[in-house]
Scaffold this motif. Structure first.
Motif, PDB file in Angstrom:
ATOM      1  N   PRO A   1       1.773 -22.554   1.157  1.00  0.00           N
ATOM      2  CA  PRO A   1       2.800 -21.564   1.511  1.00  0.00           C
ATOM      3  C   PRO A   1       3.618 -21.991   2.716  1.00  0.00           C
ATOM      4  CG  PRO A   1       0.610 -20.792   2.136  1.00  0.00           C
ATOM      5  CD  PRO A   1       0.407 -22.020   1.306  1.00  0.00           C
ATOM      6  N   GLY A   2       4.883 -21.604   2.681  1.00  0.00           N
ATOM      7  CA  GLY A   2       5.765 -21.871   3.805  1.00  0.00           C
ATOM      8  C   GLY A   2       6.406 -23.238   3.812  1.00  0.00           C
ATOM      9  N   ARG A   3       6.216 -24.037   2.755  1.00  0.00           N
ATOM     10  CA  ARG A   3       6.789 -25.383   2.729  1.00  0.00           C
ATOM     11  C   ARG A   3       8.186 -25.358   2.110  1.00  0.00           C
ATOM     12  NH1 ARG A   3       2.424 -28.641   4.268  1.00  0.00           N
ATOM     13  NH2 ARG A   3       1.075 -27.105   5.266  1.00  0.00           N
TER      14      ARG A   3
ATOM     15  N   ALA B   1       9.425  -6.148   3.517  1.00  0.00           N
ATOM     16  CA  ALA B   1       9.676  -5.078   2.544  1.00  0.00           C
ATOM     17  C   ALA B   1       9.242  -5.496   1.141  1.00  0.00           C
ATOM     18  CB  ALA B   1      11.151  -4.696   2.559  1.00  0.00           C
ATOM     19  N   GLU B   2       9.524  -6.743   0.759  1.00  0.00           N
ATOM     20  CA  GLU B   2       9.111  -7.219  -0.560  1.00  0.00           C
ATOM     21  C   GLU B   2       7.593  -7.286  -0.670  1.00  0.00           C
ATOM     22  OE1 GLU B   2      12.970 -10.102  -1.504  1.00  0.00           O
ATOM     23  OE2 GLU B   2      11.153 -10.918  -0.577  1.00  0.00           O
ATOM     24  N   SER B   3       6.933  -7.683   0.410  1.00  0.00           N
ATOM     25  CA  SER B   3       5.467  -7.721   0.402  1.00  0.00           C
ATOM     26  C   SER B   3       4.892  -6.319   0.247  1.00  0.00           C
ATOM     27  CB  SER B   3       4.952  -8.364   1.692  1.00  0.00           C
ATOM     28  OG  SER B   3       5.455  -9.673   1.848  1.00  0.00           O
ATOM     29  N   GLU B   4       5.481  -5.355   0.949  1.00  0.00           N
ATOM     30  CA  GLU B   4       5.039  -3.967   0.830  1.00  0.00           C
ATOM     31  C   GLU B   4       5.220  -3.454  -0.595  1.00  0.00           C
ATOM     32  OE1 GLU B   4       4.703  -0.967   3.900  1.00  0.00           O
ATOM     33  OE2 GLU B   4       3.126  -2.332   3.268  1.00  0.00           O
ATOM     34  N   GLN B   5       6.370  -3.741  -1.177  1.00  0.00           N
ATOM     35  CA  GLN B   5       6.644  -3.267  -2.533  1.00  0.00           C
ATOM     36  C   GLN B   5       5.677  -3.884  -3.541  1.00  0.00           C
ATOM     37  OE1 GLN B   5      10.625  -4.098  -3.841  1.00  0.00           O
ATOM     38  NE2 GLN B   5      10.342  -3.171  -5.857  1.00  0.00           N
ATOM     39  N   ARG B   6       5.450  -5.187  -3.421  1.00  0.00           N
ATOM     40  CA  ARG B   6       4.537  -5.854  -4.343  1.00  0.00           C
ATOM     41  C   ARG B   6       3.110  -5.345  -4.166  1.00  0.00           C
ATOM     42  NH1 ARG B   6       3.337  -7.401  -9.142  1.00  0.00           N
ATOM     43  NH2 ARG B   6       2.024  -9.264  -9.274  1.00  0.00           N
ATOM     44  N   LEU B   7       2.701  -5.086  -2.938  1.00  0.00           N
ATOM     45  CA  LEU B   7       1.359  -4.565  -2.690  1.00  0.00           C
ATOM     46  C   LEU B   7       1.197  -3.172  -3.284  1.00  0.00           C
ATOM     47  CD1 LEU B   7      -1.389  -4.913  -1.362  1.00  0.00           C
ATOM     48  CD2 LEU B   7      -0.407  -4.061   0.772  1.00  0.00           C
ATOM     49  N   ASP B   8       2.216  -2.341  -3.145  1.00  0.00           N
ATOM     50  CA  ASP B   8       2.156  -1.004  -3.752  1.00  0.00           C
ATOM     51  C   ASP B   8       1.992  -1.091  -5.265  1.00  0.00           C
ATOM     52  OD1 ASP B   8       2.324   0.459  -1.411  1.00  0.00           O
ATOM     53  OD2 ASP B   8       4.516   0.458  -1.398  1.00  0.00           O
ATOM     54  N   GLU B   9       2.695  -2.035  -5.878  1.00  0.00           N
ATOM     55  CA  GLU B   9       2.586  -2.192  -7.329  1.00  0.00           C
ATOM     56  C   GLU B   9       1.172  -2.595  -7.739  1.00  0.00           C
ATOM     57  OE1 GLU B   9       5.506  -5.066  -8.293  1.00  0.00           O
ATOM     58  OE2 GLU B   9       7.230  -3.741  -7.942  1.00  0.00           O
ATOM     59  N   LEU B  10       0.565  -3.497  -6.980  1.00  0.00           N
ATOM     60  CA  LEU B  10      -0.769  -3.973  -7.343  1.00  0.00           C
ATOM     61  C   LEU B  10      -1.840  -2.920  -7.093  1.00  0.00           C
ATOM     62  CD1 LEU B  10      -0.671  -7.655  -6.012  1.00  0.00           C
ATOM     63  CD2 LEU B  10      -0.449  -6.856  -8.365  1.00  0.00           C
ATOM     64  N   LEU B  11      -1.650  -2.084  -6.075  1.00  0.00           N
ATOM     65  CA  LEU B  11      -2.664  -1.076  -5.763  1.00  0.00           C
ATOM     66  C   LEU B  11      -2.661   0.078  -6.756  1.00  0.00           C
ATOM     67  CD1 LEU B  11      -2.480  -0.927  -1.864  1.00  0.00           C
ATOM     68  CD2 LEU B  11      -4.063  -2.190  -3.319  1.00  0.00           C
ATOM     69  N   ARG B  12      -1.632   0.170  -7.580  1.00  0.00           N
ATOM     70  CA  ARG B  12      -1.645   1.135  -8.684  1.00  0.00           C
ATOM     71  C   ARG B  12      -2.232   0.420  -9.900  1.00  0.00           C
ATOM     72  NH1 ARG B  12       3.389   2.568  -6.232  1.00  0.00           N
ATOM     73  NH2 ARG B  12       4.513   1.134  -7.609  1.00  0.00           N
ATOM     74  N   VAL B  13      -3.526   0.538 -10.051  1.00  0.00           N
ATOM     75  CA  VAL B  13      -4.263  -0.216 -11.066  1.00  0.00           C
ATOM     76  C   VAL B  13      -3.959   0.361 -12.445  1.00  0.00           C
ATOM     77  CG1 VAL B  13      -6.530  -1.064 -11.763  1.00  0.00           C
ATOM     78  CG2 VAL B  13      -6.061  -0.590  -9.347  1.00  0.00           C
TER      79      VAL B  13
ATOM     80  N   ALA C   1       2.862 -13.566   0.620  1.00  0.00           N
ATOM     81  CA  ALA C   1       3.165 -12.396   1.443  1.00  0.00           C
ATOM     82  C   ALA C   1       3.698 -12.809   2.808  1.00  0.00           C
ATOM     83  CB  ALA C   1       1.925 -11.528   1.602  1.00  0.00           C
ATOM     84  N   ASN C   2       4.448 -11.902   3.407  1.00  0.00           N
ATOM     85  CA  ASN C   2       4.906 -12.114   4.773  1.00  0.00           C
ATOM     86  C   ASN C   2       3.696 -12.323   5.679  1.00  0.00           C
ATOM     87  OD1 ASN C   2       5.796 -10.931   7.605  1.00  0.00           O
ATOM     88  ND2 ASN C   2       7.650 -11.526   6.509  1.00  0.00           N
ATOM     89  N   PRO C   3       3.761 -13.253   6.630  1.00  0.00           N
ATOM     90  CA  PRO C   3       2.575 -13.556   7.451  1.00  0.00           C
ATOM     91  C   PRO C   3       1.929 -12.347   8.108  1.00  0.00           C
ATOM     92  CG  PRO C   3       4.249 -15.227   7.788  1.00  0.00           C
ATOM     93  CD  PRO C   3       4.873 -14.183   6.911  1.00  0.00           C
ATOM     94  N   VAL C   4       2.716 -11.365   8.535  1.00  0.00           N
ATOM     95  CA  VAL C   4       2.109 -10.203   9.188  1.00  0.00           C
ATOM     96  C   VAL C   4       1.384  -9.307   8.187  1.00  0.00           C
ATOM     97  CG1 VAL C   4       3.810 -10.201  11.034  1.00  0.00           C
ATOM     98  CG2 VAL C   4       4.241  -8.861   8.994  1.00  0.00           C
ATOM     99  N   MET C   5       1.674  -9.480   6.890  1.00  0.00           N
ATOM    100  CA  MET C   5       1.029  -8.665   5.865  1.00  0.00           C
ATOM    101  C   MET C   5      -0.203  -9.333   5.266  1.00  0.00           C
ATOM    102  SD  MET C   5       2.264  -5.654   5.162  1.00  0.00           S
ATOM    103  CE  MET C   5       1.732  -5.432   3.457  1.00  0.00           C
ATOM    104  N   ARG C   6      -0.407 -10.611   5.541  1.00  0.00           N
ATOM    105  CA  ARG C   6      -1.505 -11.326   4.893  1.00  0.00           C
ATOM    106  C   ARG C   6      -2.880 -10.749   5.216  1.00  0.00           C
ATOM    107  NH1 ARG C   6       0.530 -17.588   5.581  1.00  0.00           N
ATOM    108  NH2 ARG C   6       2.245 -17.463   4.080  1.00  0.00           N
ATOM    109  N   PRO C   7      -3.194 -10.408   6.478  1.00  0.00           N
ATOM    110  CA  PRO C   7      -4.518  -9.809   6.719  1.00  0.00           C
ATOM    111  C   PRO C   7      -4.741  -8.518   5.944  1.00  0.00           C
ATOM    112  CG  PRO C   7      -3.510 -10.519   8.780  1.00  0.00           C
ATOM    113  CD  PRO C   7      -2.450 -10.614   7.732  1.00  0.00           C
ATOM    114  N   ILE C   8      -3.699  -7.724   5.784  1.00  0.00           N
ATOM    115  CA  ILE C   8      -3.834  -6.463   5.042  1.00  0.00           C
ATOM    116  C   ILE C   8      -4.062  -6.745   3.560  1.00  0.00           C
ATOM    117  CG2 ILE C   8      -2.586  -4.385   4.343  1.00  0.00           C
ATOM    118  CD1 ILE C   8      -1.285  -4.354   7.074  1.00  0.00           C
ATOM    119  N   VAL C   9      -3.288  -7.668   2.996  1.00  0.00           N
ATOM    120  CA  VAL C   9      -3.468  -8.017   1.582  1.00  0.00           C
ATOM    121  C   VAL C   9      -4.859  -8.598   1.357  1.00  0.00           C
ATOM    122  CG1 VAL C   9      -2.604  -9.445  -0.301  1.00  0.00           C
ATOM    123  CG2 VAL C   9      -0.996  -8.400   1.289  1.00  0.00           C
TER     124      VAL C   9
END
Length: 429
Positions: A161-163, A273-285, A329-337
């Motif tokens: 990631p990040g390359r 914002a994209e990381s948040e949106q994608r995480l919301d989608e995945l958490l709705r199983v 995911a955005n680096p600040v969101m990675r620990p949460i994910v």
């Protein structure tokens, strides 16, 4: 006489002290996973190499979707460059059999400027070498060790990631001749010039993407690495033995992989914002029903009861997708994910103890982080609107459209239009 002896001793003392410092073993640090033992005189340098080694290993394990099961420690010896010994290589990986087992040591010569890319590549080489011989600790002394192939090193480094994969995609697009996969695997990148070396890295990324995106690709790649200690002189045959997709129409498959410049897009980091949106989608199983439909269930609801077999399968897919989201995911969101992924993995195994508390804690952290990021966005917008000397260009099209809308449309000059305009002006007055 004693005065002369004392003077001679004072003159010799600095030399003895310098030699003792040179002879003293450098300080060492042990990485958090305890696999890397780093020797260097600088504490900051040891910490930086330790962090780079752990991150490199974490990225590799994420790609392979494997836990950390290391057995052989890796000794990293950071030695200063010496002007009187210019022949010392910048990196030397020593892998040998001792009376107590395998020994893996990476000697890095550190000059005034440190090539972080070289250090990362050699660390990855050492990590892969440990994985290759992990199940074979009783290798006979004098046995020639098989090192990881260069295409695998370049591919793993490029897919991390990040390359910036733009130059690699461009190299594929401007290349007028495609090299077959068999010929590519036989190339020696150390003998290539700079443009050919860049194209080799692009081919490595394309091949790795082709393999991991295939059926059970991550597990097959892990088995391929495990079996490299028994590799033959035919690298394509070894690769085809683990990946059946190379056995059918390999030419067409390879051309398709090279023609798909997905490397610059599939692994780009998402915004917050994209990381948040994608995480919301995945958490709705999504739980499949008896028919062709499916229902959505929140992860917090599944944590409160015993799961059925269908729910465990659906949650297992969510766990895998969360692993992939951790990469992008955005680096600040990675620990949460990562925390959500660990919770999902626990629920799949039927372990619900304290999961509700972990969910509440990570949700609170996520809410706080979202509020903080919103404040940062507000501040940046205020700064751009009031303090910035130059515009960002984001609203240029909007301002142009507003300006054009305020320009009156040209009037028609035929008799009927002139009459209607005069009547309209009279009513306005």
């Amino acid at each position: 006489m004693k005065t002369v002896r004392r003077a001679i001793f004072i003159l010799i003392l600095p030399v003895l002290a310098f030699q003792s410092l040179r002879a003293a073993p450098p300080a060492r640090s042990v990485s958090p996973s305890r696999q890397f033992i780093i020797y260097a005189s600088s504490t900051a340098l040891r910490g930086a190499v330790s962090e780079l080694a752990e991150q490199t290993k974490a990225n590799l394990l994420t790609l392979l979707r494997q836990p950390d099961r290391w057995k052989t420690p890796i000794v990293v010896n950071l030695q200063p460059a010496q002007a009187n010994l210019p022949e010392i290589p910048s990196a030397a990986l020593r892998f040998s059999q001792t009376g107590f087992g395998l020994k893996l040591q990476l000697d890095l010569t550190i000059g005034e400027s440190i090539d972080a890319a070289l250090v990362e590549r050699e660390l990855l080489r050492a990590i892969l070498l440990e994985m290759i011989y992990r199940s074979e600790p009783d290798v006979a002394p004098g046995t020639a060790f098989v090192e990881p192939p260069d295409w695998l090193l370049d591919g793993v480094l490029a897919i991390m990631p990040g390359r910036d994969r733009g130059p690699l995609v461009e190299a594929l697009s401007v290349s007028d001749k495609q090299t077959s996969v068999e010929e590519f695997l036989r190339q020696r990148p150390a003998l290539l010039d700079s443009p050919a070396r860049l194209l080799y890295r692009a081919y490595s990324l394309s091949l790795l993407e082709l393999l991991v995106n295939g059926t059970d690709g991550h597990s097959r790649l892990t088995r391929y690495i495990d079996n490299l200690s028994h590799a033959s002189n035919d690298p394509f045959a070894d690769l085809k033995a683990q990946f059946p997709l190379l056995g059918d129409d390999v030419k067409k498959t390879w051309q398709s992989a090279l023609a798909r410049p997905s490397g610059a897009q599939n692994y780009q980091l998402l915004t917050f914002a994209e990381s948040e949106q994608r995480l919301d989608e995945l958490l709705r199983v999504k739980i499949p029903d008896a028919g062709n439909s499916s229902k959505q269930v929140e992860l917090s609801e599944l944590a409160q009861r015993k799961l059925s077999a269908v729910e465990k399968m659906a949650l297992g897919r969510v766990s895998e997708n969360l692993v992939l989201l951790t990469i992008r995911a955005n680096p600040v969101m990675r620990p949460i994910v990562r925390e959500y992924q660990q919770i999902a993995a626990l629920l799949v195994r039927g372990k619900r103890k304290r999961v509700a508390q972990r969910l509440a804690r990570v949700q609170a952290t996520r809410t706080t982080l979202g509020a903080r990021m919103s404040d940062i966005d507000d501040y940046m917008n205020w700064f751009e609107a009031t303090q910035s000397k130059t515009g960002s260009g984001v609203f240029v099209d909007y301002l142009r459209a507003v300006g054009e809308s305020q320009i009156p449309a040209p009037r028609r000059r035929d008799p009927l239009s002139v009459y209607l305009d005069s009547v309209d002006e009279q009513f306005e007055d």
